[in-house]
Design an enzyme around this catalytic site. Structure first.
Site, mmCIF file in Angstrom:
data_model
loop_
_atom_site.group_PDB
_atom_site.id
_atom_site.type_symbol
_atom_site.label_atom_id
_atom_site.label_comp_id
_atom_site.label_asym_id
_atom_site.label_seq_id
_atom_site.Cartn_x
_atom_site.Cartn_y
_atom_site.Cartn_z
ATOM 1 N N ALA A 30 61.437 40.759 1.867
ATOM 2 C CA ALA A 30 62.076 41.657 1.545
ATOM 3 C C ALA A 30 60.431 42.741 1.112
ATOM 4 O O ALA A 30 60.871 43.479 0.852
ATOM 5 C CB ALA A 30 62.105 40.785 -0.053
ATOM 6 N N GLY A 31 59.802 42.409 1.243
ATOM 7 C CA GLY A 31 58.143 43.268 1.262
ATOM 8 C C GLY A 31 58.464 44.656 1.850
ATOM 9 O O GLY A 31 59.317 44.415 3.101
ATOM 10 N N ARG A 35 50.516 47.631 3.295
ATOM 11 C CA ARG A 35 49.473 48.322 4.180
ATOM 12 C C ARG A 35 50.184 48.917 5.668
ATOM 13 O O ARG A 35 48.983 49.552 5.906
ATOM 14 C CB ARG A 35 48.753 47.203 4.421
ATOM 15 C CG ARG A 35 48.337 46.945 3.555
ATOM 16 C CD ARG A 35 47.640 45.231 3.405
ATOM 17 N NE ARG A 35 49.076 44.057 2.920
ATOM 18 C CZ ARG A 35 48.424 42.779 3.366
ATOM 19 N NH1 ARG A 35 47.433 42.415 3.850
ATOM 20 N NH2 ARG A 35 49.539 42.126 3.150
ATOM 21 N N ALA A 401 71.505 65.829 51.646
ATOM 22 C CA ALA A 401 70.650 66.047 50.961
ATOM 23 C C ALA A 401 71.132 67.014 50.032
ATOM 24 O O ALA A 401 72.069 68.417 51.078
ATOM 25 C CB ALA A 401 69.336 67.098 51.858
ATOM 26 N N ALA A 444 78.083 70.879 56.913
ATOM 27 C CA ALA A 444 77.618 71.524 55.469
ATOM 28 C C ALA A 444 77.680 72.807 54.719
ATOM 29 O O ALA A 444 77.739 73.078 55.721
ATOM 30 C CB ALA A 444 76.211 71.555 56.181
#
Ligand code: UD1
Ligand code: CA
Length: 526
Positions: A30-31, A35, A401, A444
């Site tokens: 719950a904190g 810090r 490619a 291609a």
């Protein structure tokens, strides 16, 4: 019902998560975590990809605890949503501690949620993530065997800030004194309270009734139940390695916790796999690394990633929720998310596998290739500069490619199917939805807009012509001499109009293609 019980009992030592009768768990979270100096609740800060609060929940589950009750307060809604998202709606019961009046008050708040639960209650802290399951088993075992309060203690290099364990001359625990309340003499004690306890539930019910808040912090300290136990049921301590029980209160401790967990996981992996420069490697807790795997420097393995037997993951790879098959070779700087990399495949360097990329056995994916929701069949290859999205690629396909699936028209995604044995020539675009049949060949530079029948050749290019003496004629126009001298300027002259045409036709500048390709396209459309 009875049969199931018997089965659970028989397999309990190994079955993580098997429901253990008589074990409840309360997680204190719950904190605010002042810090941390953070807008985010402390328990939501992450250690190796998981929020702090997930660690105690997973531990409780691995011990078969039920119910698991989390005490939440600061940013309750966000923390609860995180728990539901990770563990489902019913795994953890949430209790709200409206005012944070201390760890003892948090347990008081949680107890009604345990209702009819009987047996042992384990108390874990939301900010102590690295406790080992075996320590908790020992703790619960001691509490059960002796019906006492069992607590984890440790001797850290620096006990500042922690509660100290005060023992009598015979070594029996008397009480815990918080750092802020301790005398100089007590502060010199080196053994500290890890904040992890187990005891019969009735003990906690009884002990927290009598808590007061007359101390330096005006809080109801859970630690005061230790003095109560010393007078009644007795206290048993189990010593843990300080690295396993150090709490996270600030960001330096958060970083330390992460480094310690990383070292622990990497040490486990080193028992059966090779890690090059382990301190540079990050392996999250849910990852499985197979026997004989080899992991390169700087690799990050996250989420539910699994690395198969003998697979090689070279330096700089980042794999998230990705499965890598046995013997696969993932070359440097490959990034994969929710992908499946089949056995004996080769991937990268610099490949990008996005969700739904599936590589069958022995497939190859090379440099600057991106796959999304795409299955690449057995032995198929896409080795250079390619984008395949929403595609089904059969077995033995060669993708040249610069191939691009045009899967998105600005409104919806469409699928590309490339059947077994097809050959896609370099610099082709496949405008989806479209199918290239088995063993078909795409020449291609072709833009495929219609299905290609099996075995056919698809070619879409303008015929090439050769204009004889062109270079010299341009050179003369600019008042220059011979071909040899004029080569540079002549090339620039031809490139200029075609580049402009490519830009006006929305030419894909994002696709890595050579100048030759851009030059060819306007010719085709014109
Ligand atoms: C606590 C112990 C200390 C121990 C240390 C170990 C107490 C009084 N002290 O100190 O002896 O050495 O843990 O790490 O218990 N929380 C709530 N509600 C509250 C207050 C805290 O749920 O009202 C939760 C926090 O979110 C946290 C846990 O309880 O997850 C521990 O609280 P924290 O304030 O961090 O206690 P420490 O000072 O670390
Ligand atoms: Ca703490």
């Amino acid at each position: 019902m009875t049969r199931q019980r018997a089965k659970t009992k028989a397999t309990r030592p190994k079955a993580a998560g098997a429901k253990q009768p008589g074990l409840a768990c309360v997680i204190l979270a719950a904190g605010q975590g002042t810090r941390m100096r953070s807008a985010r609740a402390k328990v939501l800060h992450e250690v190796l990809g998981r929020p702090l609060v997930a660690y105690p929940v997973e531990l409780a589950q691995s011990l078969g605890a039920s119910p698991i009750v989390a005490v939440l307060g600061h940013q309750k809604e966000v923390v609860e949503a995180t728990l539901v998202q990770r563990f489902g709606p019913d795994a953890v019961s949430v209790v709200e501690q409206k005012e944070r009046r201390g760890t003892g008050h948090a347990v008081q708040t949680a107890l009604p949620a345990l209702r009819g639960a009987r047996g042992i209650m384990l108390v874990l802290s939301g900010d102590v993530p690295l406790v080992q399951r075996k320590s908790l088993s020992a703790l619960v075992g001691a509490a059960r065997r002796y019906s006492c309060l069992a607590m984890l203690t440790t001797v850290p290099p620096d006990p500042t800030g922690y509660g100290r364990v005060v023992r009598d001359e015979r070594g029996h625990v008397l009480r815990i004194v918080e750092h802020k309340d301790a005398t100089a003499e007590e502060r010199a004690l080196t053994e500290i309270n890890a904040g992890v306890y187990a005891a019969p539930i009735e003990f906690f019910r009884e002990a927290v009734k009598g808590l007061g808040a007359r101390n330096a912090q005006n809080e109801y300290y859970l630690t005061d139940v230790v003095a109560h136990a010393a007078q009644t049921v007795g206290v048993s301590t189990i010593e843990a390695d300080f690295r396993d029980v150090s709490g996270v209160n600030d960001r330096a401790q958060l970083a330390e916790a992460e480094a310690m967990l990383r070292a622990r996981i990497n040490a486990d992996c080193l028992a059966h796999a090779t890690l090059h420069d382990p301190s540079s490697i990050t392996i999250e807790p849910g990852v499985v690394v197979g026997v004989d795997a080899e992991i390169g420097r700087g690799v990050v393995l996250r989420g539910r990633t699994r690395i198969g037997h003998g697979a090689k993951i070279a330096e700089g790879c980042i794999l998230v929720d990705t499965e890598v098959g046995a013997g696969a070779e993932v070359r440097p700087y490959t990034v994969a998310t929710e992908a499946t990399i089949g056995i004996h495949t080769k991937v990268g360097p610099f490949a990008h596998l996005r969700p739904g990329a599936v590589l069958a056995e022995e497939a190859h994916v090379g440099n600057f290739v991106e796959l999304k929701k795409t299955r690449l069949g057995r032995g198929s290859k896409a080795n250079h500069l390619t984008y395949l999205g929403d595609a089904i690629v059969g077995d033995g396909v060669n993708i040249g490619a610069g191939t691009i699936t045009c899967n998105y028209n600005g409104y919806e995604k469409s699928e590309t199917v490339i059947e077994d044995g097809a050959f896609i020539g370099s610099d082709s675009q496949l405008v989806a939805p479209v199918t290239v049949g088995a063993k078909a060949v795409v020449a291609a530079g072709t833009t495929v807009i219609k299905n290609v029948p099996a075995g056919a050749l698809a070619i879409a290019r303008a015929a090439q012509t050769a204009v004889a003496g062109y270079a010299d004629s341009v050179a003369r126009r600019y008042g220059k001499g011979t071909t040899a001298k004029a080569t540079g300027p002549a090339a620039t002259a031809t490139a200029r109009p075609t580049a402009a045409a490519a830009a006006s036709s929305g030419g894909s500048s994002a696709t890595p293609r050579g100048g030759r390709a851009t030059r060819r396209r306007p010719t085709v459309s014109g």
